[in-house]
Design a protein around this motif. Structure first.
Motif, mmCIF file in Angstrom:
data_model
loop_
_atom_site.group_PDB
_atom_site.id
_atom_site.type_symbol
_atom_site.label_atom_id
_atom_site.label_comp_id
_atom_site.label_asym_id
_atom_site.label_seq_id
_atom_site.Cartn_x
_atom_site.Cartn_y
_atom_site.Cartn_z
ATOM 1 N N ALA A 42 3.851 6.122 10.514
ATOM 2 C CA ALA A 42 3.540 6.280 9.088
ATOM 3 C C ALA A 42 2.041 6.276 8.880
ATOM 4 O O ALA A 42 1.301 5.518 9.529
ATOM 5 C CB ALA A 42 4.179 5.154 8.278
ATOM 6 N N GLU A 43 1.597 7.133 7.976
ATOM 7 C CA GLU A 43 0.191 7.176 7.575
ATOM 8 C C GLU A 43 0.062 6.546 6.197
ATOM 9 O O GLU A 43 0.760 6.949 5.251
ATOM 10 C CB GLU A 43 -0.308 8.626 7.553
ATOM 11 N N LEU A 44 -0.814 5.562 6.083
ATOM 12 C CA LEU A 44 -0.975 4.811 4.842
ATOM 13 C C LEU A 44 -2.134 5.360 4.019
ATOM 14 O O LEU A 44 -3.055 5.996 4.556
ATOM 15 C CB LEU A 44 -1.217 3.329 5.151
ATOM 16 N N ALA A 45 -2.097 5.088 2.738
ATOM 17 C CA ALA A 45 -3.140 5.588 1.838
ATOM 18 C C ALA A 45 -4.500 5.003 2.160
ATOM 19 O O ALA A 45 -5.530 5.601 1.817
ATOM 20 C CB ALA A 45 -2.765 5.277 0.386
ATOM 21 N N VAL A 53 0.861 -1.181 0.000
ATOM 22 C CA VAL A 53 0.000 0.000 0.000
ATOM 23 C C VAL A 53 0.898 1.232 0.000
ATOM 24 O O VAL A 53 1.994 1.217 0.562
ATOM 25 C CB VAL A 53 -0.936 -0.007 1.233
ATOM 26 N N SER A 54 0.464 2.290 -0.646
ATOM 27 C CA SER A 54 1.287 3.487 -0.687
ATOM 28 C C SER A 54 1.258 4.206 0.663
ATOM 29 O O SER A 54 0.339 4.039 1.465
ATOM 30 C CB SER A 54 0.812 4.434 -1.795
ATOM 31 N N VAL A 55 2.296 4.989 0.899
ATOM 32 C CA VAL A 55 2.484 5.663 2.174
ATOM 33 C C VAL A 55 2.326 7.157 1.964
ATOM 34 O O VAL A 55 2.995 7.757 1.117
ATOM 35 C CB VAL A 55 3.873 5.344 2.752
ATOM 36 N N ARG A 56 1.448 7.767 2.744
ATOM 37 C CA ARG A 56 1.197 9.206 2.603
ATOM 38 C C ARG A 56 2.262 10.044 3.304
ATOM 39 O O ARG A 56 2.686 11.089 2.786
ATOM 40 C CB ARG A 56 -0.176 9.543 3.187
ATOM 41 N N ALA A 100 -2.743 4.045 10.399
ATOM 42 C CA ALA A 100 -1.469 4.544 10.905
ATOM 43 C C ALA A 100 -0.718 3.364 11.485
ATOM 44 O O ALA A 100 -1.307 2.482 12.122
ATOM 45 C CB ALA A 100 -1.680 5.612 11.961
ATOM 46 N N VAL A 101 0.602 3.325 11.265
ATOM 47 C CA VAL A 101 1.410 2.207 11.738
ATOM 48 C C VAL A 101 2.665 2.725 12.421
ATOM 49 O O VAL A 101 3.108 3.861 12.202
ATOM 50 C CB VAL A 101 1.802 1.251 10.586
ATOM 51 N N PHE A 102 3.222 1.854 13.262
ATOM 52 C CA PHE A 102 4.483 2.122 13.952
ATOM 53 C C PHE A 102 5.565 1.286 13.285
ATOM 54 O O PHE A 102 5.360 0.092 13.010
ATOM 55 C CB PHE A 102 4.352 1.747 15.423
ATOM 56 N N VAL A 103 6.710 1.902 13.049
ATOM 57 C CA VAL A 103 7.792 1.239 12.322
ATOM 58 C C VAL A 103 9.094 1.347 13.103
ATOM 59 O O VAL A 103 9.472 2.427 13.561
ATOM 60 C CB VAL A 103 7.998 1.873 10.929
#
Length: 281
Positions: free
Chosen positions: A32-35, A13-16, A39-42
């Protein structure tokens, strides 16, 4: 390749947007905010694949015991670990009660052996997870205490090493009644508890089959919100063996030795005090 590109490839998925959150123990941290709106933690690092693989294995393994307590692993590939973003909530008595019960249920799901079928890590330090059917005291002495006494010997000094060796020599009599292996987090200090609107979620495990008192001792080491309620709910669900409070310093010795190895002399006095208390009960 950027964090956004690597993350997009991993999740498909693309990352905003990617926000840097700092770094620690040799890796960087990001939100990170995904399209697709998630929201995810990396966690990311070029040379920490073994650490991330162990963390992912530990989370999945703990989830097999009680999925309510751990986040799902969204991706674990070379150089990256991805988890859902967990919004913070204020610690509450109700969440503490639920956590104490859930932790007891997790510990009640006994694995086959002490240790784990993957190489372990705590922060950036390796852990010997070689499985053993027991007994626990000798496993703890040889797989947790002795390697870190050696690692921290220069800071502990000759007298400090001798004191820790006395604990190791007497481990069988100090360890209390026999217990079966428990699925434990292994690094359960308060910073690895995320208080969310759905309750407590555990992160950053050094998971393995261990002694359930180890997790409770770690909660007490640096303090946890509503600790008395957590412990009371735990005991209502699965009572602890008599004398468990007197064994807290014994179980705190390994994490304290880890801190000596990582951070130096600032933790020496606390470690030696715990060893003396463990010996005297």
């Amino acid at each position: 390749m950027s964090i956004a590109d690597r993350l997009g490839d991993s999740l498909g998925v693309s990352v905003r947007a990617v926000t840097d959150l700092g770094s620690g123990h040799g890796w960087t941290l990001h939100r990170a905010e995904l399209a697709d709106g998630r929201a995810v933690f990396v966690k990311a690092a070029a040379d920490r694949a073994g650490v991330f693989a162990a963390e992912a294995a530990g989370l999945r393994w703990l989830g097999a015991g009680n999925s309510a307590l751990v986040p799902p692993v969204l991706a674990a590939c070379e150089g990256m670990l991805v988890l859902p973003w967990l919004p913070d909530a204020a610690p509450s008595p109700a969440a503490a009660d639920r956590f104490g019960r859930d932790l007891a249920l997790l510990h009640a799901d006994s694995p086959e052996a002490f240790g784990a079928p993957w190489p372990g890590w705590i922060a950036e330090l390796p852990l010997d997870n070689t499985p053993s059917e027991g007994p626990w005291p000798r496993w703890y002495a040889e797989r947790r205490l002795r390697p870190f006494v050696v690692r921290a010997a220069d800071v502990l000094g000759v007298d400090g090493v001798r004191l820790l060796e006395r604990v190791i020599d007497r481990i069988d009599e100090l360890a209390g009644p026999p217990e079966p292996p428990a699925r434990i987090h292994g690094d359960l200090w308060s910073g690895n508890l995320r208080w969310t609107d759905v309750g407590v979620v555990l992160i950053d495990p050094a998971a393995h089959g261990g002694h359930r008192e180890t997790d409770l001792a770690m909660l007490a080491l640096f303090g946890a919100p509503h600790l008395d309620r957590i412990l009371a709910a735990y005991e209502r669900t699965r009572p602890l063996a008599a004398g468990w409070r007197s064994r807290v310093p014994l179980h705190q010795l390994h994490p304290l030795l880890v801190h000596v190895a990582l951070f130096g002399a600032g933790y020496r006095a606390q470690t030696l005090a715990a060893a003396r208390t463990a010996l005297t009960g």
